[in-house]
Design a protein around this motif. Sequence first.
Motif, PDB file in Angstrom:
ATOM      1  N   LYS A  59       3.533  12.870   3.889  1.00 22.28           N
ATOM      2  CA  LYS A  59       4.180  11.717   3.222  1.00 22.28           C
ATOM      3  C   LYS A  59       3.166  10.604   2.977  1.00 22.28           C
ATOM      4  N   SER A 107       1.220  11.455  -0.114  1.00 24.01           N
ATOM      5  CA  SER A 107       2.018  11.207  -1.316  1.00 24.01           C
ATOM      6  C   SER A 107       2.073   9.717  -1.627  1.00 24.01           C
ATOM      7  N   LEU A 108       2.170   8.890  -0.570  1.00 26.16           N
ATOM      8  CA  LEU A 108       2.201   7.444  -0.761  1.00 26.16           C
ATOM      9  C   LEU A 108       0.867   6.937  -1.306  1.00 26.16           C
ATOM     10  N   GLU A 168       0.526   7.540  -4.955  1.00 25.23           N
ATOM     11  CA  GLU A 168       1.270   6.575  -5.754  1.00 25.23           C
ATOM     12  C   GLU A 168       0.570   5.225  -5.775  1.00 25.23           C
ATOM     13  N   LEU A 170       7.286   5.931   7.188  1.00 25.29           N
ATOM     14  CA  LEU A 170       6.953   7.351   7.142  1.00 25.29           C
ATOM     15  C   LEU A 170       7.956   8.200   7.903  1.00 25.29           C
ATOM     16  N   TRP A 206      10.424  11.626   1.736  1.00 24.95           N
ATOM     17  CA  TRP A 206       9.623  11.198   0.590  1.00 24.95           C
ATOM     18  C   TRP A 206      10.521  10.923  -0.619  1.00 24.95           C
ATOM     19  N   LEU A 214      11.575   7.333  -0.307  1.00 27.30           N
ATOM     20  CA  LEU A 214      10.463   6.411  -0.573  1.00 27.30           C
ATOM     21  C   LEU A 214      10.104   6.375  -2.052  1.00 27.30           C
ATOM     22  N   SER A 215      10.012   7.546  -2.663  1.00 29.81           N
ATOM     23  CA  SER A 215       9.607   7.595  -4.072  1.00 29.81           C
ATOM     24  C   SER A 215      10.645   6.931  -4.972  1.00 29.81           C
ATOM     25  N   LEU A 255       9.994   3.155  -4.675  1.00 31.92           N
ATOM     26  CA  LEU A 255       8.761   2.793  -5.365  1.00 31.92           C
ATOM     27  C   LEU A 255       8.967   2.802  -6.877  1.00 31.92           C
ATOM     28  N   THR A 279       1.044  -2.787  -4.037  1.00 36.00           N
ATOM     29  CA  THR A 279       0.164  -2.453  -2.912  1.00 36.00           C
ATOM     30  C   THR A 279       0.093  -3.611  -1.924  1.00 36.00           C
ATOM     31  N   VAL A 327       3.411  -3.864   0.044  1.00 38.53           N
ATOM     32  CA  VAL A 327       3.586  -2.838   1.077  1.00 38.53           C
ATOM     33  C   VAL A 327       2.678  -3.117   2.272  1.00 38.53           C
ATOM     34  N   LEU A 373      10.135  -0.928   2.634  1.00 37.59           N
ATOM     35  CA  LEU A 373      10.526   0.330   1.995  1.00 37.59           C
ATOM     36  C   LEU A 373      11.564   1.090   2.808  1.00 37.59           C
TER      37      LEU A 373
END
Length: 463
Positions: free
Chosen positions: A197, A200-201, A204, A223, A227, A230-231, A234, A248, A251, A258
């Motif tokens: 995860k 993947s973050l 992004e 985390l 995902w 989270l996605s 985002l 960014t 976060v 999130l």
Amino acid sequence: MATRFRTPPLQASCRLQLSRVWATSEHRRTAPSIARRRLLPTAAGQQGSWEEEKDNKEASSSSKSSSSASRLTGSSQKRVAAILASVGLDPAELQQQRAEDYSRLTLPLAQVLAEVHAARVAKAVGTLKVQPAVLMARICFLAYESSPALFAIPVTTLQRNLQGLLSRCPMNEQQLRAFVRGQYTLLWLDYECVLSKLDSLLAELPGLKQGVAKLLVYGGSLLSLSWESLSTKLAYLKTYGFAEGQLTRTVLQDGKMLTYSLDGKLQPVLAALEGVLGGRQAVVEAVSKCAPLLGMSLSTLDGNVEYLKELGLSESEIRDSVSRQPQLFCRDYTSPVLQDKFEVVLGRCPRDMFLHFPTYLLSGLHKIDYRASFLERKGDPRVRTTLSWIICSDNVLCQKYRYSLEEFAGWEEEWVQSKRAKEYGLDTPAERGFKRAQAARDRGRRASVAARRQQVLDSGEVG
């Protein structure tokens, strides 16, 4: 016990790092009761379980079972004493100094205490700052009150997951302590899933790579989510208007944002902020400066706006005040602490402060009153003509105003006796986190017992 220190260096280091973090943590957290039941219930010198407040009928038992439990307790007590003595600790002295905590030592906790003590003695220069009895109390606090779930997880699982995370995200000792205090739930999740995860973050938001350790320490709870969740958040924030760099920064400031519900928290708060600031772009800029805005409750947000309106600020002036200092807007404007600042800060009217000097209200009441009273005592007129004395450091203040730093520091003895300091409750030092958490635990116990008692009285089952 000696064989534990002959484990491979990486594993031994990992175990001791975790143990030291557990022992020094003073963080308060309520953990699942199931974790308590997984731990060994028999403690040295104490019959019973982790649940001390069970009903009397659960505490009572037949004489036969009591005799058996007593023999087991006596055996455990001897083994605990032997473990402690093996590293130079005096069980009798520990029991005398902290009888209640000593009675709660299980065999696993005694092993943790022994390992931590041995590691601290090996590294110590001179005397130990934290005495063994205090260390024992902290470990018992963590195991029973704060983070019992950590002690219920096999150490091999903790080692594997921690080593996996540290292999990708190195942390210094201070960061590691903060991580285990605040994000320890990640340690019982498979580290490969967590890192997947995280990858993947980072795909992004590539800008997070430089601050990944900070993200894990202060926002690692994100985390724990899927995902997919989270996605989705985002994607929504990007659609709302956040550029990659702004998202960014947001976060990194507050990764836990999130974890908020999209339709139950993020969307309503963004809509409310948009109404205050007049547009999405203004909201994006404010949140980029102060990510905790997204964590505000709607009641606090609405209350702050109403308060500013009562002070006579127009909508454009409110927008200007919030845009200039969004960190201040996160606070409850109606709180007594904030109200007291207006009186301490030269008696200036709240409207003037919010409109022209919101930054100065971010300083704590303790700091403001201490400096104001010192300058008043010296008869310095600048206490009423400027506010720069609030935000500068102690050294800069004394150099700029030509006062002795020793005299400034020595003012505290007189200041704590002042009427104003007593009125605002500033003369009482704040409790350390460890004691504060214990006090909160005691209050919770009393409230729970009172609630059960009242429930019985209301049901009419007495007698």
